[in-house]
Motif scaffolding. Structure first.
Motif, PDB file in Angstrom:
ATOM      1  N   LEU A 122       0.202  27.567   5.129  1.00  6.08           N
ATOM      2  CA  LEU A 122      -0.300  26.862   6.300  1.00  6.08           C
ATOM      3  C   LEU A 122      -0.262  25.363   6.048  1.00  6.08           C
ATOM      4  O   LEU A 122      -0.271  24.918   4.893  1.00  6.08           O
ATOM      5  N   PRO A 123      -0.250  24.557   7.106  1.00 10.15           N
ATOM      6  CA  PRO A 123      -0.278  23.100   6.941  1.00 10.15           C
ATOM      7  C   PRO A 123      -1.694  22.606   6.629  1.00 10.15           C
ATOM      8  O   PRO A 123      -2.608  23.403   6.388  1.00 10.15           O
ATOM      9  N   ILE A 124      -1.860  21.313   6.670  1.00 11.23           N
ATOM     10  CA  ILE A 124      -3.181  20.703   6.499  1.00 11.23           C
ATOM     11  C   ILE A 124      -3.865  20.602   7.864  1.00 11.23           C
ATOM     12  O   ILE A 124      -3.258  20.165   8.839  1.00 11.23           O
ATOM     13  N   TYR A 125      -5.115  21.026   7.922  1.00 10.79           N
ATOM     14  CA  TYR A 125      -5.903  20.963   9.148  1.00 10.79           C
ATOM     15  C   TYR A 125      -7.099  20.035   8.944  1.00 10.79           C
ATOM     16  O   TYR A 125      -7.922  20.279   8.058  1.00 10.79           O
ATOM     17  N   PRO A 126      -7.228  18.984   9.734  1.00  8.96           N
ATOM     18  CA  PRO A 126      -8.440  18.162   9.671  1.00  8.96           C
ATOM     19  C   PRO A 126      -9.657  18.963  10.140  1.00  8.96           C
ATOM     20  O   PRO A 126      -9.548  19.874  10.951  1.00  8.96           O
ATOM     21  N   ARG A 127     -10.799  18.593   9.638  1.00  7.34           N
ATOM     22  CA  ARG A 127     -12.045  19.270  10.019  1.00  7.34           C
ATOM     23  C   ARG A 127     -12.373  18.986  11.484  1.00  7.34           C
ATOM     24  O   ARG A 127     -12.322  17.847  11.933  1.00  7.34           O
ATOM     25  N   PHE A 128     -12.679  20.051  12.245  1.00  6.66           N
ATOM     26  CA  PHE A 128     -13.060  19.906  13.649  1.00  6.66           C
ATOM     27  C   PHE A 128     -14.570  19.734  13.788  1.00  6.66           C
ATOM     28  O   PHE A 128     -15.033  18.957  14.611  1.00  6.66           O
ATOM     29  N   TRP A 129     -15.318  20.481  13.003  1.00  6.63           N
ATOM     30  CA  TRP A 129     -16.760  20.258  12.941  1.00  6.63           C
ATOM     31  C   TRP A 129     -17.026  19.047  12.055  1.00  6.63           C
ATOM     32  O   TRP A 129     -16.330  18.816  11.069  1.00  6.63           O
ATOM     33  N   LEU A 171     -14.681  25.102  10.790  1.00  6.57           N
ATOM     34  CA  LEU A 171     -13.622  25.087  11.800  1.00  6.57           C
ATOM     35  C   LEU A 171     -12.800  23.807  11.666  1.00  6.57           C
ATOM     36  O   LEU A 171     -13.354  22.716  11.513  1.00  6.57           O
ATOM     37  N   TYR A 172     -11.488  23.970  11.738  1.00  5.78           N
ATOM     38  CA  TYR A 172     -10.543  22.860  11.624  1.00  5.78           C
ATOM     39  C   TYR A 172      -9.609  22.884  12.843  1.00  5.78           C
ATOM     40  O   TYR A 172      -9.500  23.899  13.533  1.00  5.78           O
ATOM     41  N   ALA A 173      -8.923  21.784  13.081  1.00  6.64           N
ATOM     42  CA  ALA A 173      -7.976  21.733  14.195  1.00  6.64           C
ATOM     43  C   ALA A 173      -6.933  20.656  13.929  1.00  6.64           C
ATOM     44  O   ALA A 173      -7.221  19.618  13.315  1.00  6.64           O
ATOM     45  N   ARG A 174      -5.728  20.920  14.403  1.00  7.95           N
ATOM     46  CA  ARG A 174      -4.663  19.905  14.349  1.00  7.95           C
ATOM     47  C   ARG A 174      -4.037  19.813  15.733  1.00  7.95           C
ATOM     48  O   ARG A 174      -3.919  20.803  16.463  1.00  7.95           O
ATOM     49  N   ASP A 175      -3.676  18.590  16.106  1.00  2.40           N
ATOM     50  CA  ASP A 175      -3.073  18.341  17.408  1.00  2.40           C
ATOM     51  C   ASP A 175      -1.560  18.498  17.321  1.00  2.40           C
ATOM     52  O   ASP A 175      -0.912  17.932  16.429  1.00  2.40           O
ATOM     53  N   LEU A 176      -1.015  19.274  18.258  1.00  2.62           N
ATOM     54  CA  LEU A 176       0.421  19.463  18.378  1.00  2.62           C
ATOM     55  C   LEU A 176       0.898  18.790  19.653  1.00  2.62           C
ATOM     56  O   LEU A 176       0.087  18.395  20.502  1.00  2.62           O
ATOM     57  N   SER A 177       2.195  18.672  19.820  1.00  4.16           N
ATOM     58  CA  SER A 177       2.711  18.000  21.016  1.00  4.16           C
ATOM     59  C   SER A 177       2.337  18.764  22.278  1.00  4.16           C
ATOM     60  O   SER A 177       2.184  18.175  23.348  1.00  4.16           O
ATOM     61  N   GLY A 178       2.167  20.109  22.170  1.00  4.24           N
ATOM     62  CA  GLY A 178       1.841  20.903  23.347  1.00  4.24           C
ATOM     63  C   GLY A 178       0.383  21.276  23.474  1.00  4.24           C
ATOM     64  O   GLY A 178       0.004  21.989  24.409  1.00  4.24           O
ATOM     65  N   GLY A 179      -0.466  20.797  22.556  1.00  6.81           N
ATOM     66  CA  GLY A 179      -1.887  21.136  22.624  1.00  6.81           C
ATOM     67  C   GLY A 179      -2.519  21.175  21.247  1.00  6.81           C
ATOM     68  O   GLY A 179      -2.046  20.527  20.310  1.00  6.81           O
ATOM     69  N   ARG A 180      -3.558  21.966  21.109  1.00  5.52           N
ATOM     70  CA  ARG A 180      -4.329  22.016  19.863  1.00  5.52           C
ATOM     71  C   ARG A 180      -4.227  23.398  19.228  1.00  5.52           C
ATOM     72  O   ARG A 180      -4.236  24.411  19.907  1.00  5.52           O
ATOM     73  N   GLU A 181      -4.155  23.406  17.915  1.00  2.28           N
ATOM     74  CA  GLU A 181      -4.205  24.641  17.135  1.00  2.28           C
ATOM     75  C   GLU A 181      -5.400  24.554  16.186  1.00  2.28           C
ATOM     76  O   GLU A 181      -5.646  23.511  15.586  1.00  2.28           O
ATOM     77  N   LEU A 230       2.836  25.708  23.120  1.00  2.64           N
ATOM     78  CA  LEU A 230       2.754  24.990  21.850  1.00  2.64           C
ATOM     79  C   LEU A 230       4.084  24.955  21.120  1.00  2.64           C
ATOM     80  O   LEU A 230       4.237  24.238  20.134  1.00  2.64           O
ATOM     81  N   GLY A 231       5.055  25.744  21.594  1.00  6.45           N
ATOM     82  CA  GLY A 231       6.390  25.703  21.034  1.00  6.45           C
ATOM     83  C   GLY A 231       6.470  26.210  19.610  1.00  6.45           C
ATOM     84  O   GLY A 231       5.646  27.009  19.154  1.00  6.45           O
ATOM     85  N   GLU A 232       7.466  25.717  18.870  1.00  6.59           N
ATOM     86  CA  GLU A 232       7.711  26.188  17.513  1.00  6.59           C
ATOM     87  C   GLU A 232       6.789  25.544  16.488  1.00  6.59           C
ATOM     88  O   GLU A 232       6.799  25.949  15.319  1.00  6.59           O
TER      89      GLU A 232
END
Length: 204
Positions: free
Chosen positions: A120-127, A163-173, A29-31
């Motif tokens: 922390l950044p903004i995380y869209p809702r995953f559920w 639960l929330y999630a954001r997409d990164l260039s190397g995957g999901r956080e 996921l890198g930096e």
């Protein structure tokens, strides 16, 4: 002869075992990621189980410093475990009043979690991603065990969570936001940052 294990075992993971991790799971996921872990082995000292209303189960495995490996299953014994994830604690706080508890639940009802106050950044809702309207957080009970052969949990915790999630260039956080109310204990507000785990990225 060793007595039969009472707790679920998910891909050989259960309380008292050591879990080996592939660091590439988070290094890829890198930096961009807020997920950091300074080890590739977890000593599992606690185990939780949540029975969901739809008949599925959530299995959680904890270290002494509250790192959490989580799995889903359709069976109580965890034999068909899937959807694995790994979470590290980010912040923990005691709400000073009922007003703060209402504010927290309001935050957990929004279509995204703005983590600026917690660095922390903004995380869209995953559920409930299909809707951008406010959605009440999920409530559940988790039973916690510290002995593979225990017949009763040593703790039960009522949780209000999202639960929330954001997409990164190397995957999901991911971000798990909870209000935790132990039976007979004090309420806390918790944030945990997580990543998905593939089957080949951990073993016990």
């Amino acid at each position: 002869m060793e007595p039969a294990t009472n707790l679920a075992m998910v891909r050989n993971v259960t309380v008292g075992r050591t879990v080996s991790l592939d660091p590439l799971a988070w290094q890829r996921l890198g930096e961009e990621t807020r997920f950091t872990l300074d080890r590739d082995a977890l000593e599992i000292t606690g185990q939780g189980v949540i029975a969901l209303d739809d008949g599925k189960y959530v299995h959680r495995f904890y270290t002494d410093d509250h790192i959490m490996l989580q799995a889903m299953s359709d069976e109580a014994d965890g034999s068909d475990g899937y959807d694995f994830s790994l979470f590290i604690p980010w912040s923990s706080a005691y709400p000073p009043s009922d007003r703060y508890r209402r504010i927290w639940r309001d935050r957990l009802s929004e279509p995204s979690f703005d983590g600026a106050a917690e660095d922390l950044p903004i995380y869209p809702r995953f559920w409930f991603p299909e809707s951008d309207i406010r959605q009440p957080p999920v409530t559940l009970w988790e039973s916690i065990f510290d002995d593979r052969f225990a017949t009763k949990p040593y703790a039960k915790i009522y949780q209000t969570c999202m639960l929330y999630a954001r997409d990164l260039s190397g995957g999901r956080e991911m971000l798990l936001a909870l209000e935790m109310e132990p039976d007979g204990g004090e309420v806390t507000h918790e944030l945990m940052v997580g990543i998905p785990l593939e089957v080949g990225e951990f073993r016990a």
